[in-house]
Design an enzyme around this catalytic site. Structure first.
Site: not given
Ligand code: NAD
Ligand code: UFG
Length: 338
Positions: A125, A149, A153
């Site tokens: 991330s 969190y 990572k």
């Molecule tokens: P998500 O929660 O939709 O998907 C993650 C999946 O992993 C879920 O289906 C959950 O049930 C499963 N899971 C969690 N722990 C587990 C375990 N111990 N064993 C088996 N399954 C397990 O999240 P996502 O948005 O699809 O994210 C996927 C990956 O990308 C994650 O590692 C997350 O940290 C990373 N990531 C997501 C974002 C974002 O904004 N969505 C940003 C950066 C990184």
């Molecule tokens: N924001 C609002 N109102 C809301 C939600 C978010 O104003 O209800 C704003 C936040 O302050 C920020 C922007 O929208 O300025 C984006 O916020 P998000 O929560 O959508 O995303 P972040 O950039 O804070 O974080 C996300 C994931 C993290 C990841 C990061 C970088 O949640 O897990 O992107 O990949 F680490």
């Protein structure tokens, strides 16, 4: 036939990756403990791709279950999405995050070693850059984390690097995602947050559908063109295409390498609100409130390394991201709980 194990394949990003892999001719095996997802998404992946695949309701903390999957299938490479991802929750229950994300990854790698499988694409991330001194963010920037969190990572990145130092036959891509939003164009799979969404795009789309009254914009006193936070929003389908490119890259390259997956463009919270309104003809009422603790002002990627080495770049724009999010939300007002 190449078989990819997709951990977390029932989740938001994993389900889109599963579709892309199937449509590109890979075989897949999916494991997920369904802690943040449901069987319905597995069903939808099969519908979209018109293909079947084995699914295991399996927790990475249950080594025996993971072993069984590797004993049953001839896996070539692993895409590892499984993990917990709620920043706020990770502050309240850090041990759960360390246990699930770190121990889960260690268990997975141990089983991979046992079966001599050394190709891994890991969901990292942009959070590993902490509060970057400047933008656009490059892979060589210093790394830090501001919450448990993010620390999981960062620690996993170091663990995977150590694996390679100990055994140079590992091939690992650390994909640092910026802000994935959007959904598959079919409207059948998308982001399905539990309860009140933490992230901006799902919150906006729930305001549009009438589940939330208004959006709370966290701060308008950042040093940005309109004072609201700026992020690098990337369409989830572009993001997962980057994973397939990384997989191809690992075929010919040993080592551990980090890649930014972003568009290279920053848009503010209010830019996203306005684009969503224009694309959907829905009004998004909002209120400016205090900054959210721990937020940074501006974060967007320099994606040139991924372009040069993986031959990948994001194609879809903010309009596509809003259109596809809304299509998913309209077709599934209650997510997978219809
Ligand atoms: P998500 O929660 O939709 O998907 C993650 C999946 O992993 C879920 O289906 C959950 O049930 C499963 N899971 C969690 N722990 C587990 C375990 N111990 N064993 C088996 N399954 C397990 O999240 P996502 O948005 O699809 O994210 C996927 C990956 O990308 C994650 O590692 C997350 O940290 C990373 N990531 C997501 C974002 C974002 O904004 N969505 C940003 C950066 C990184
Ligand atoms: N924001 C609002 N109102 C809301 C939600 C978010 O104003 O209800 C704003 C936040 O302050 C920020 C922007 O929208 O300025 C984006 O916020 P998000 O929560 O959508 O995303 P972040 O950039 O804070 O974080 C996300 C994931 C993290 C990841 C990061 C970088 O949640 O897990 O992107 O990949 F680490």
């Amino acid at each position: 036939m190449t078989t990819i194990l997709v951990t977390g394949g029932a989740g938001y990003i994993g389900s889109h990756a599963a579709v892309e892999l199937l449509e590109s001719g890979y075989e897949i095996v999916v494991i997920d403990n369904l802690s943040n997802s449901s069987m319905e998404s597995i069903k939808r992946i099969k519908e979209i791709a018109g293909k079947n695949f084995p699914f295991y309701e399996c927790d990475l903390l249950d080594v025996e279950c993971v072993e069984n999957v590797f004993n049953t299938h001839k896996i070539d490479s692993v895409m590892h999405f499984a993990g917990l991802k709620a920043v706020g929750e990770s502050v309240t229950i850090p041990l759960k995050y360390y246990q699930n994300n770190i121990t889960g990854t260690i268990n997975l790698c141990e089983v991979m070693i046992k079966h001599n499988i050394k190709k891994l694409v890991f969901s990292s991330s942009a959070t590993v850059y902490g509060n970057p001194d400047k933008v656009p963010v490059e892979e060589s920037f210093s790394l830090s984390a501001t919450n448990p969190y993010g620390r999981t990572k960062l620690m996993i990145e170091y663990i995977l690097q150590d694996l390679y130092f100990a055994d140079s036959s590992w091939r690992i891509a650390l994909l640092r995602y910026f802000n994935p939003i959007g959904a598959h164009e079919s409207g059948k799979i998308g982001e399905n947050p539990n309860g009140i969404p933490n992230n901006l795009m799902p919150y906006i789309s729930q305001v549009a559908i009438g589940k939330m009254e208004k959006l709370f914009v966290f701060g308008n006193d950042y040093e940005t063109h309109d004072g609201t936070g700026v992020r690098d929003f990337i369409h989830v389908v572009d993001l997962v295409k980057g994973h397939l490119k990384a997989l191809e890259y690992l075929e010919n390259h040993e080592g551990v390498e980090a890649f930014n997956l972003g568009t290279g463009k920053g848009y503010s919270v209010l830019d996203l609100v306005k684009t969503f309104e224009d694309v959907t003809s829905k009004r998004i009422p909002y209120k400016i409130v205090e900054r959210r603790k721990g937020d940074i002002g501006v974060c967007y990627a320099n994606p040139q390394k991924a372009e040069k080495k993986l031959g990948w770049r994001a194609e879809k724009d903010l309009n596509d991201m809003c259109k596809d999010t809304w299509n998913w939300q309209l077709n599934n007002p209650n997510g997978y709980r219809n």
